[in-house]
Motif scaffolding. Structure first.
Motif, PDB file in Angstrom:
ATOM      1  N   LEU A 190       2.781   9.698  19.571  1.00  0.00           N
ATOM      2  CA  LEU A 190       2.537   9.474  18.147  1.00  0.00           C
ATOM      3  C   LEU A 190       1.267  10.200  17.722  1.00  0.00           C
ATOM      4  N   ALA A 191       1.311  10.896  16.616  1.00  0.00           N
ATOM      5  CA  ALA A 191       0.120  11.532  16.071  1.00  0.00           C
ATOM      6  C   ALA A 191      -0.942  10.466  15.834  1.00  0.00           C
ATOM      7  N   SER A 192      -2.144  10.696  16.373  1.00  0.00           N
ATOM      8  CA  SER A 192      -3.151   9.642  16.324  1.00  0.00           C
ATOM      9  C   SER A 192      -4.550  10.207  16.475  1.00  0.00           C
ATOM     10  N   LEU A 193      -5.521   9.367  16.148  1.00  0.00           N
ATOM     11  CA  LEU A 193      -6.940   9.655  16.313  1.00  0.00           C
ATOM     12  C   LEU A 193      -7.647   8.382  16.749  1.00  0.00           C
ATOM     13  N   SER A 194      -8.888   8.551  17.231  1.00  0.00           N
ATOM     14  CA  SER A 194      -9.758   7.414  17.507  1.00  0.00           C
ATOM     15  C   SER A 194     -11.088   7.603  16.794  1.00  0.00           C
ATOM     16  N   ARG A 195     -11.617   6.511  16.306  1.00  0.00           N
ATOM     17  CA  ARG A 195     -12.922   6.529  15.643  1.00  0.00           C
ATOM     18  C   ARG A 195     -14.025   6.821  16.659  1.00  0.00           C
TER      19      ARG A 195
ATOM     20  N   SER B 276      -9.379   2.156  15.224  1.00  0.00           N
ATOM     21  CA  SER B 276     -10.748   1.896  14.791  1.00  0.00           C
ATOM     22  C   SER B 276     -11.660   1.515  15.951  1.00  0.00           C
ATOM     23  N   ARG B 277     -11.086   1.213  17.101  1.00  0.00           N
ATOM     24  CA  ARG B 277     -11.826   0.910  18.323  1.00  0.00           C
ATOM     25  C   ARG B 277     -12.821  -0.230  18.085  1.00  0.00           C
ATOM     26  N   THR B 278     -12.262  -1.360  17.637  1.00  0.00           N
ATOM     27  CA  THR B 278     -13.085  -2.546  17.420  1.00  0.00           C
ATOM     28  C   THR B 278     -13.303  -3.335  18.701  1.00  0.00           C
ATOM     29  N   SER B 279     -12.679  -2.901  19.787  1.00  0.00           N
ATOM     30  CA  SER B 279     -12.891  -3.514  21.096  1.00  0.00           C
ATOM     31  C   SER B 279     -12.993  -2.415  22.142  1.00  0.00           C
ATOM     32  N   PRO B 280     -13.911  -2.538  23.109  1.00  0.00           N
ATOM     33  CA  PRO B 280     -13.961  -1.549  24.185  1.00  0.00           C
ATOM     34  C   PRO B 280     -12.729  -1.613  25.078  1.00  0.00           C
ATOM     35  N   ARG B 281     -11.946  -2.684  24.945  1.00  0.00           N
ATOM     36  CA  ARG B 281     -10.738  -2.844  25.753  1.00  0.00           C
ATOM     37  C   ARG B 281      -9.463  -2.445  24.999  1.00  0.00           C
ATOM     38  N   THR B 282      -9.615  -1.753  23.873  1.00  0.00           N
ATOM     39  CA  THR B 282      -8.443  -1.360  23.101  1.00  0.00           C
ATOM     40  C   THR B 282      -7.486  -0.515  23.928  1.00  0.00           C
ATOM     41  N   VAL B 283      -6.196  -0.760  23.730  1.00  0.00           N
ATOM     42  CA  VAL B 283      -5.167   0.084  24.333  1.00  0.00           C
ATOM     43  C   VAL B 283      -4.358   0.791  23.247  1.00  0.00           C
ATOM     44  N   ALA B 284      -4.809   0.688  22.005  1.00  0.00           N
ATOM     45  CA  ALA B 284      -4.030   1.224  20.893  1.00  0.00           C
ATOM     46  C   ALA B 284      -3.887   2.742  20.979  1.00  0.00           C
ATOM     47  N   ALA B 285      -4.998   3.452  21.151  1.00  0.00           N
ATOM     48  CA  ALA B 285      -4.926   4.911  21.218  1.00  0.00           C
ATOM     49  C   ALA B 285      -4.128   5.370  22.427  1.00  0.00           C
ATOM     50  N   ALA B 286      -4.325   4.693  23.557  1.00  0.00           N
ATOM     51  CA  ALA B 286      -3.567   5.050  24.761  1.00  0.00           C
ATOM     52  C   ALA B 286      -2.074   4.817  24.543  1.00  0.00           C
ATOM     53  N   SER B 287      -1.724   3.747  23.847  1.00  0.00           N
ATOM     54  CA  SER B 287      -0.315   3.476  23.561  1.00  0.00           C
ATOM     55  C   SER B 287       0.261   4.553  22.650  1.00  0.00           C
TER      56      SER B 287
ATOM     57  N   VAL C 255       0.866  -1.185   0.000  1.00  0.00           N
ATOM     58  CA  VAL C 255       0.000   0.000   0.000  1.00  0.00           C
ATOM     59  C   VAL C 255       0.901   1.234   0.000  1.00  0.00           C
ATOM     60  N   PRO C 256       1.461   1.593  -1.156  1.00  0.00           N
ATOM     61  CA  PRO C 256       2.368   2.748  -1.206  1.00  0.00           C
ATOM     62  C   PRO C 256       1.629   4.045  -0.899  1.00  0.00           C
ATOM     63  N   TYR C 257       2.402   5.050  -0.497  1.00  0.00           N
ATOM     64  CA  TYR C 257       1.897   6.396  -0.194  1.00  0.00           C
ATOM     65  C   TYR C 257       1.045   6.449   1.070  1.00  0.00           C
ATOM     66  N   ALA C 258       1.087   5.398   1.888  1.00  0.00           N
ATOM     67  CA  ALA C 258       0.315   5.446   3.130  1.00  0.00           C
ATOM     68  C   ALA C 258       0.900   6.505   4.056  1.00  0.00           C
ATOM     69  N   SER C 259       0.020   7.368   4.575  1.00  0.00           N
ATOM     70  CA  SER C 259       0.422   8.374   5.561  1.00  0.00           C
ATOM     71  C   SER C 259       0.209   7.886   6.983  1.00  0.00           C
ATOM     72  N   GLY C 260      -0.592   6.831   7.122  1.00  0.00           N
ATOM     73  CA  GLY C 260      -0.904   6.315   8.441  1.00  0.00           C
ATOM     74  C   GLY C 260      -1.439   4.908   8.356  1.00  0.00           C
ATOM     75  N   VAL C 261      -1.788   4.378   9.520  1.00  0.00           N
ATOM     76  CA  VAL C 261      -2.231   2.991   9.657  1.00  0.00           C
ATOM     77  C   VAL C 261      -3.485   2.983  10.519  1.00  0.00           C
ATOM     78  N   ASN C 262      -4.453   2.151  10.145  1.00  0.00           N
ATOM     79  CA  ASN C 262      -5.534   1.829  11.075  1.00  0.00           C
ATOM     80  C   ASN C 262      -5.768   0.328  11.067  1.00  0.00           C
TER      81      ASN C 262
END
Length: 269
Positions: A181-186, A164-175, A126-133
């Motif tokens: 790291l520049a980030s967002l949450s759905r 993408s917050r596919t689990s209420p127990r996600t720690v991805a955004a907190a990490s 996936v070339p030119y990706a600026s980010g990952v979800n």
């Protein structure tokens, strides 16, 4: 907005993400409602792309700054990423995570070297990706060590992360937040139920949330019902008082702060 402007906005978002930890240390309030001086803003991401060229073309044809999240293990991943880049759209690597499987998928108990190898291969697809979800990931995004390693690697590569917050127990955004790291949450999934009535209801929920908290991050999928609604409703956003902005601008506006539904005082739970 031109492709150059989008890239400028994204760079600004990345810079603010790097600075956000200092602000968070001082304590941040949750997002505030939109006002006349602070318009309600919306960012839109379409997931699961690269599988159906006709649907991918409909997403590319949407008139504003839609971000395209492209699966690396699809036949059209590379060509779609190239088309999206030429069109000035933001490209995301839609990285499979457990319970997803396949050669790119991040799964628990894989050694660090294998995880990094899979990420590298996926980014090449996936070339030119600026980010990952995350694609799926209700298992993997609950793994603190793996998510910390992912955010450090994305920081090294100057990429952002969207949880993408596919689990209420996600720690991805907190990490991501801890790693500066520049980030967002759905905030809203548009089409968990893909019936036209349900999609329309979720879209109205997103509009109301944007007005209440000042911004909303909306994820949809290339279903016929979703695309039909977006083709009809997106041109009307300005008349509704909603500003549709690029995901890089949203990163800059939120500055790595958690909205009230995702944390307290700007800190992710």
């Amino acid at each position: 907005m031109t492709g150059a402007c989008r890239r400028t906005a994204l760079r600004l978002g990345l810079l603010l993400g790097l600075l956000s930890s200092a602000a968070l240390a001082g304590g941040l309030a949750d997002a505030t409602p939109a006002t006349a001086a602070r318009p309600a803003r919306l960012s839109l991401i379409i997931d699961d792309l690269g599988q159906h060229p006709a649907r991918d073309r409909r997403v590319l044809a949407l008139p504003g700054p839609v971000a395209l999240a492209i699966l690396p293990d699809t036949r059209h991943a590379t060509s779609l990423a190239e088309q999206a880049h030429r069109a000035g759209k933001t490209v995301l690597l839609h990285l499979p995570m457990a319970p997803a499987n396949g050669r790119f998928a991040w799964q628990p108990n894989l050694p660090r070297a294998e995880l990094q190898s899979r990420l590298q291969a996926a980014l090449l697809a996936v070339p030119y990706a600026s980010g990952v979800n995350n694609h799926m990931g209700s298992v993997m995004t609950t793994q603190p060590q793996a998510m910390t390693e992912l955010m450090r690697e994305l920081q090294r590569r100057h990429l952002f992360f969207l949880d993408s917050r596919t689990s209420p127990r996600t720690v991805a955004a907190a990490s991501a937040q801890r790693e500066q790291l520049a980030s967002l949450s759905r905030d809203v999934f548009l089409d968990d139920d893909a019936s036209p009535e349900a999609v329309a209801e979720r879209f109205q929920t997103a509009i109301a949330l944007a007005r209440r908290q000042g911004s909303v991050v909306l994820i949809g999928h290339p279903y016929d019902s979703t695309l039909a609604l977006l083709e009809r409703e997106l041109p009307r956003l300005a008349a509704l008082g909603i500003e549709w902005i690029d995901i890089g601008q949203m990163i800059a506006i939120r500055g790595n702060r958690a909205v009230a539904a995702h944390g307290r005082g700007g800190i992710y739970r």
